[in-house]
Design a protein around this motif. Structure first.
Motif, PDB file in Angstrom:
ATOM      1  N   GLY A  77      83.261  80.984  42.463  1.00 22.59           N
ATOM      2  CA  GLY A  77      81.698  80.738  42.434  1.00 22.59           C
ATOM      3  C   GLY A  77      80.908  80.194  44.174  1.00 22.59           C
ATOM      4  O   GLY A  77      80.253  80.124  44.502  1.00 22.59           O
ATOM      5  N   THR A  78      80.993  78.831  44.271  1.00 21.26           N
ATOM      6  CA  THR A  78      81.220  78.231  45.101  1.00 21.26           C
ATOM      7  C   THR A  78      80.865  78.731  46.729  1.00 21.26           C
ATOM      8  O   THR A  78      80.056  78.840  47.851  1.00 21.26           O
ATOM      9  CB  THR A  78      81.614  76.956  45.724  1.00 21.26           C
ATOM     10  N   PHE A  79      81.968  79.706  46.256  1.00 21.21           N
ATOM     11  CA  PHE A  79      81.776  80.512  47.883  1.00 21.21           C
ATOM     12  C   PHE A  79      80.682  81.834  48.409  1.00 21.21           C
ATOM     13  O   PHE A  79      79.456  81.848  49.479  1.00 21.21           O
ATOM     14  CB  PHE A  79      83.065  81.374  47.838  1.00 21.21           C
ATOM     15  N   ALA A  80      80.083  82.664  46.666  1.00 27.29           N
ATOM     16  CA  ALA A  80      79.089  82.956  47.374  1.00 27.29           C
ATOM     17  C   ALA A  80      77.671  81.994  47.308  1.00 27.29           C
ATOM     18  O   ALA A  80      76.949  82.771  48.061  1.00 27.29           O
ATOM     19  CB  ALA A  80      78.903  83.585  45.809  1.00 27.29           C
ATOM     20  N   ILE A  81      77.830  80.397  46.927  1.00 27.00           N
ATOM     21  CA  ILE A  81      76.280  79.992  47.099  1.00 27.00           C
ATOM     22  C   ILE A  81      76.866  79.358  48.411  1.00 27.00           C
ATOM     23  O   ILE A  81      75.663  79.502  49.407  1.00 27.00           O
ATOM     24  CB  ILE A  81      76.903  78.913  45.793  1.00 27.00           C
ATOM     25  N   GLU A  82      78.031  79.529  49.176  1.00 29.70           N
ATOM     26  CA  GLU A  82      77.618  78.452  50.350  1.00 29.70           C
ATOM     27  C   GLU A  82      77.299  79.947  50.818  1.00 29.70           C
ATOM     28  O   GLU A  82      76.326  79.884  52.405  1.00 29.70           O
ATOM     29  CB  GLU A  82      78.838  78.323  50.807  1.00 29.70           C
ATOM     30  N   ASP A 106      74.054  69.226  42.589  1.00 33.61           N
ATOM     31  CA  ASP A 106      73.731  68.038  43.723  1.00 33.61           C
ATOM     32  C   ASP A 106      75.072  69.061  45.322  1.00 33.61           C
ATOM     33  O   ASP A 106      75.015  68.795  46.801  1.00 33.61           O
ATOM     34  CB  ASP A 106      74.822  67.217  43.319  1.00 33.61           C
ATOM     35  N   ARG A 107      75.974  69.779  44.335  1.00 39.00           N
ATOM     36  CA  ARG A 107      76.592  70.122  45.307  1.00 39.00           C
ATOM     37  C   ARG A 107      76.590  70.985  46.255  1.00 39.00           C
ATOM     38  O   ARG A 107      76.734  71.042  47.307  1.00 39.00           O
ATOM     39  CB  ARG A 107      78.462  71.326  44.821  1.00 39.00           C
ATOM     40  N   ALA A 108      75.028  71.972  45.595  1.00 42.47           N
ATOM     41  CA  ALA A 108      74.340  72.921  46.305  1.00 42.47           C
ATOM     42  C   ALA A 108      73.348  72.253  47.924  1.00 42.47           C
ATOM     43  O   ALA A 108      73.726  72.381  48.855  1.00 42.47           O
ATOM     44  CB  ALA A 108      72.879  73.980  46.092  1.00 42.47           C
ATOM     45  N   GLU A 154      73.506  74.260  33.805  1.00 43.17           N
ATOM     46  CA  GLU A 154      73.559  73.311  34.997  1.00 43.17           C
ATOM     47  C   GLU A 154      75.338  72.239  33.548  1.00 43.17           C
ATOM     48  O   GLU A 154      75.264  72.126  32.748  1.00 43.17           O
ATOM     49  CB  GLU A 154      73.006  71.612  34.605  1.00 43.17           C
ATOM     50  N   THR A 155      76.350  73.358  34.425  1.00 42.05           N
ATOM     51  CA  THR A 155      77.733  72.875  33.709  1.00 42.05           C
ATOM     52  C   THR A 155      78.006  71.540  33.520  1.00 42.05           C
ATOM     53  O   THR A 155      78.523  71.655  32.543  1.00 42.05           O
ATOM     54  CB  THR A 155      78.690  74.466  34.017  1.00 42.05           C
ATOM     55  N   THR A 156      77.150  71.088  34.088  1.00 40.33           N
ATOM     56  CA  THR A 156      78.111  69.321  34.128  1.00 40.33           C
ATOM     57  C   THR A 156      77.776  68.745  32.684  1.00 40.33           C
ATOM     58  O   THR A 156      78.375  68.207  31.814  1.00 40.33           O
ATOM     59  CB  THR A 156      77.465  69.043  35.123  1.00 40.33           C
ATOM     60  N   ALA A 181      73.385  80.982  39.053  1.00 39.95           N
ATOM     61  CA  ALA A 181      73.684  81.622  37.254  1.00 39.95           C
ATOM     62  C   ALA A 181      74.995  82.121  36.996  1.00 39.95           C
ATOM     63  O   ALA A 181      75.312  82.195  36.350  1.00 39.95           O
ATOM     64  CB  ALA A 181      72.684  83.054  36.512  1.00 39.95           C
ATOM     65  N   MET A 182      75.497  80.753  37.709  1.00 41.39           N
ATOM     66  CA  MET A 182      77.280  81.524  37.412  1.00 41.39           C
ATOM     67  C   MET A 182      77.863  80.959  36.249  1.00 41.39           C
ATOM     68  O   MET A 182      78.400  81.273  35.068  1.00 41.39           O
ATOM     69  CB  MET A 182      78.028  80.275  38.482  1.00 41.39           C
ATOM     70  N   SER A 183      76.889  79.922  34.935  1.00 36.92           N
ATOM     71  CA  SER A 183      77.934  79.876  34.324  1.00 36.92           C
ATOM     72  C   SER A 183      76.913  80.633  33.014  1.00 36.92           C
ATOM     73  O   SER A 183      77.330  80.220  31.982  1.00 36.92           O
ATOM     74  CB  SER A 183      77.734  78.772  33.296  1.00 36.92           C
ATOM     75  N   SER A 184      76.102  81.469  33.427  1.00 34.48           N
ATOM     76  CA  SER A 184      74.957  81.854  32.834  1.00 34.48           C
ATOM     77  C   SER A 184      74.978  83.559  32.155  1.00 34.48           C
ATOM     78  O   SER A 184      74.738  83.668  31.344  1.00 34.48           O
ATOM     79  CB  SER A 184      73.811  81.892  32.670  1.00 34.48           C
TER      80      SER A 184
HETATM   81  C1  LIG Z   1      81.706  77.827  37.948  1.00 33.44           C
HETATM   82  C2  LIG Z   1      80.539  77.132  38.732  1.00 33.44           C
HETATM   83  C3  LIG Z   1      79.930  77.370  40.066  1.00 33.44           C
HETATM   84  C4  LIG Z   1      81.120  77.236  40.973  1.00 33.44           C
HETATM   85  O1  LIG Z   1      82.550  76.808  40.635  1.00 33.44           O
HETATM   86  P1  LIG Z   1      83.440  77.332  41.493  1.00 33.44           P
HETATM   87  O2  LIG Z   1      84.471  75.875  41.194  1.00 33.44           O
HETATM   88  O3  LIG Z   1      83.460  77.665  42.711  1.00 33.44           O
HETATM   89  O4  LIG Z   1      83.960  78.719  40.782  1.00 33.44           O
HETATM   90  C5  LIG Z   1      79.156  77.222  39.937  1.00 33.44           C
HETATM   91  N1  LIG Z   1      77.686  76.572  39.345  1.00 33.44           N
HETATM   92  C6  LIG Z   1      77.459  76.428  38.394  1.00 33.44           C
HETATM   93  C7  LIG Z   1      76.806  76.479  37.331  1.00 33.44           C
HETATM   94  C8  LIG Z   1      79.138  76.512  37.238  1.00 33.44           C
HETATM   95  O5  LIG Z   1      79.478  76.786  36.426  1.00 33.44           O
END
Ligand SMILES: *Cc1c(COP(=O)(O)O)cnc(C)c1O
Length: 386
Positions: A77-82, A106-108, A154-156, A181-184
């Motif tokens: 997922g982070t690859f498409a975010i970046e 924070d990662r974004a 926010e999957t955290t 909307a990665m986790s939703s």
């Molecule tokens: C899973 C997730 C990502 C992407 O994480 P990857 O480890 O790169 O797959 C990004 N944002 C959210 C909210 C996530 O749950």
């Protein structure tokens, strides 16, 4: 403990694989796993049809009309975010506002800093939701903000942010609205026409595919304007789109098995009843788990009105006999992989309620938790530090 005789979730020969109660990779169906037993050629007509079907199916699932495009990117997922941040976020005077309430916000912001795009942040810590009013106030105070990035779930912590309300505040002020909307996506309702310019998600979350790729849904004119703007060759979303459009192929080796598995996962998603049915199953999982955990004596981090059906955060018990490593390993031996906490403030752990799991699996993990607590002789479940 007689885990050697237990049978869990794996295919023949691997029956002792655990259920993954994590936010991805997650438990997939036998049909999704079976789809990966064939080797597909990346240039074959059949494979290109699979890719086209996936792109069209994702657009339809997101309520996107013909003004949107879907671009698939290799990687997690982070690859498409970046890729999306690099394609659309401004450099120079203009800024991107990241609304953060956990590790993914924070990662974004970190990615934007790294690639030299001006970023400002609203930081809500890791368990409070941002309000549309505070986002509106931040935009009014700083006209240089042209783009806004928000996380849906926010999957955290598992908190679900009010993206649709924030969208109208952002679009009402003429700014671009971008959503992780990665986790939703696929389980919580989300419609691009509600003011989303960009949405990013991946193969291994609520659509229940395997890891391997991520995707960006975006207004076509934004994609067209992004030519030459990427900071990267491999993550260049515009070039990736041009490649897919030209001949239906990826520029570089596609994750063929992950794509055909996802194609199958999309069919199973539709057969289950689409986004609504998928979300309802996860909500039943979450309700059952949270009720069972509270019966045992655990406390949740979030109130019920904030917690979504994706992942549940439980506070670490104060009992000195509670040892998370032991807890984790013993549950793993009983067939359930849970998720450590990622919160910065309160000691906690998480249990995912997404993936190909149902009430039987939730009842199973609850029974296993009761047994492991007994084994560790844990009796005081009131939260640490409360
Ligand atoms: C899973 C997730 C990502 C992407 O994480 P990857 O480890 O790169 O797959 C990004 N944002 C959210 C909210 C996530 O749950």
């Amino acid at each position: 403990m007689d885990h050697t005789t237990r049978r869990y979730n794996g295919p023949p020969g691997q029956e002792d694989m655990p259920y993954l109660l994590t936010p991805g990779p997650l438990t997939t169906s036998q049909g999704v796993k079976a789809a990966m037993l064939a080797d597909w050629g990346s240039r074959d007509v059949e494979f290109r049809k699979v890719v086209a079907d996936i792109r069209n199916g994702l657009l339809a699932m997101a309520g996107a009309d013909e003004t949107y495009e879907c671009v698939i990117m290799q990687g997690s997922g982070t690859f498409a975010i970046e890729a999306a941040l690099g394609a659309f976020c401004p450099s120079g005077e203009a800024k991107t506002l990241v609304v953060a309430n956990g590790a993914y916000g924070d990662r974004a912001a970190k990615i934007l800093e790294k690639i030299g795009r001006p970023v400002v942040k609203i930081d809500k810590g890791d368990s409070a939701a941002p309000t549309p009013e505070e986002v509106g106030a931040a935009l009014d105070a700083d006209p240089a903000i042209t783009h806004v990035w928000v996380i849906h779930c926010e999957t955290t912590s598992g908190i679900v942010n009010p993206v649709t309300d924030i969208a109208s505040v952002v679009r009402g002020r003429g700014r671009r609205f971008m959503v992780d909307a990665m986790s939703s996506f696929g389980a919580l309702p989300l419609d691009m026409r509600d003011g989303l310019d960009v949405m990013v998600s991946s193969s291994n979350k609520c659509i229940e595919g395997v890891p391997g790729f991520s995707y960006v849904l975006v207004k076509r004119h934004m994609l067209e304007m992004s030519k030459g703007r990427s900071h990267s060759v491999v993550l260049d979303l515009y070039e990736q789109w041009k490649g897919l459009e030209a001949n239906g192929q990826f520029r570089f080796t596609p994750p063929t098995h992950a794509l055909v598995a996802f194609h199958q996962a999309m069919k199973e998603h539709a057969a289950e009843g689409g986004v609504e049915a998928r979300g309802n199953r996860y909500a039943r999982n979450a309700d059952l788990l949270v009720k069972g955990m509270r019966d045992i004596g655990f406390s949740t981090l979030l109130n019920d009105n904030e917690a979504g059906p994706i992942i549940q955060t439980f506070l670490t018990p104060r009992d000195p006999n509670f040892d998370f490593e032991h807890f984790y390993e013993s549950l793993r031996m009983r067939g359930f992989a849970i998720y450590p906490g990622k919160l910065t403030k309160r000691p906690s752990f998480r249990i995912g309620t997404i993936g190909k799991v149902d009430e039987t699996v939730m009842n199973g993990v609850l029974a296993a938790i009761r047994a492991v607590l007994g084994e560790m002789n844990v009796t005081d479940l009131s939260p640490l530090g409360a």
